[in-house]
Each structure stands twice: as C-alpha cells, then as structure tokens.
Scaffold this active site. Structure first.
Site, mmCIF file in Angstrom:
data_model
loop_
_atom_site.group_PDB
_atom_site.id
_atom_site.type_symbol
_atom_site.label_atom_id
_atom_site.label_comp_id
_atom_site.label_asym_id
_atom_site.label_seq_id
_atom_site.Cartn_x
_atom_site.Cartn_y
_atom_site.Cartn_z
ATOM 1 N N HIS A 59 14.791 -21.981 -38.998
ATOM 2 C CA HIS A 59 13.923 -21.782 -37.835
ATOM 3 C C HIS A 59 12.426 -21.767 -38.161
ATOM 4 C CE1 HIS A 59 14.089 -17.855 -39.655
ATOM 5 N NE2 HIS A 59 12.985 -17.574 -38.996
ATOM 6 N N HIS A 74 6.722 -21.777 -36.954
ATOM 7 C CA HIS A 74 7.841 -20.932 -36.538
ATOM 8 C C HIS A 74 8.413 -21.506 -35.251
ATOM 9 C CE1 HIS A 74 10.252 -17.372 -35.794
ATOM 10 N NE2 HIS A 74 9.932 -16.966 -37.000
#
Length: 156
Positions: A59, A74
């Site tokens: 992620h 992110h």
C-alpha cells in the site's frame, strides 16, 4: 541546496496536504508534500522521482533520490489494514527505479468498498519545513493532474 521535482504517482484531483482527512498527513507529521484524489478505477501508481526503492509495501513505497530525498507515496488512508488486498507490486525493494515507472497497481474501488479513503498522499520524508515544499499550480487550484505531471518541488 538541491531542488527535486516530485511527480504525481497517479492521475486525479491534486489537493493540498493540509486537506487530507488524516492528521498524520495533514499536519505534516511524516513530512510535507501534496496529495492526489485518484479516479475510481484500477490505476497504475508510478515512481514520483528516480532513485532507489528504499521501502516497498503493498500500500505504500518510498523512493530515495541520489540527493538523499526520500519520497513516500501512500495509496489510500489506513490501507495497511488491507494486508495487500487491492494492490499488486511491479518492482522489488532495493530496485533502482525511474520517475514514471509503474511500481504498484492500485484497485481504488476495492479500497473504497472496504470503507477506506483512496486519497494518495505524497510527502518528502522527515521534511520539517513546510516552506521547503512548493506545490504545483494544480495543487493550489485543486485541479486535475495527469500521472507523471509535476506535483510539487522539494528543496533541501
């Protein structure tokens, strides 16, 4: 002083980091930068700068430039809880990558279906001076930005 052009890792609406609905990012706790609200589909997240892929999680990823500027991408907020679901990596930690190179395929609808915000904060790691990060016009205007377009400039 070095200047690093940081590119948008995904297309979407460019937004100021202060407008990200997560205090860790909006208050610059990780560092300063900007964010992109991605389109609601499966998107390719690219390297925002050229350098070494210092950290790679499903992620999120950090690319360290030759000038020791670490840029964190992110993908979504609180997405670590998904344990990789909705993300496919296309590089390995430690790889040398080029700005614009695909790092992760990001399934935005999958993340949203879990009730999570898909916004993509992009920050210079450990940057404590907000003035060292100059947002692009797209960020200032909250405009659409293409993947690989200039998101902000980092001075170090």
């Amino acid at each position: 002083m070095t200047t690093t052009q940081v590119l948008a890792p995904v297309a979407g609406r460019a937004i100021a980091l202060a407008d990200v609905p997560d205090p860790v990012f909006s208050q610059g706790m990780v560092g300063y930068g900007a964010a992109v609200d991605p389109p609601r589909g499966v998107v390719e997240a690219v390297a925002p700068v050229s350098g070494k892929l210092l950290k790679l999680m499903p992620h999120a990823y950090i690319v360290m430039t030759a000038d020791n500027v670490g840029v964190l991408v992110h993908l979504g907020l609180d997405t670590v809880a998904l344990k990789g679901e909705g993300f496919s990596t296309h590089a390995k930690q430690g790889d040398d990558v080029t700005a614009g190179q695909v790092i992760i395929t990001y399934d935005v609808p999958s993340v949203e279906s879990k009730g999570l915000n898909p916004i993509v904060p992009v920050v210079v790691m450990d940057e404590r001076e907000a003035d060292n990060v100059v947002p692009s016009e797209a960020v200032t205007a909250g405009a659409q930005i293409e993947s690989g377009a200039g998101l902000f400039t980092a001075k170090k």
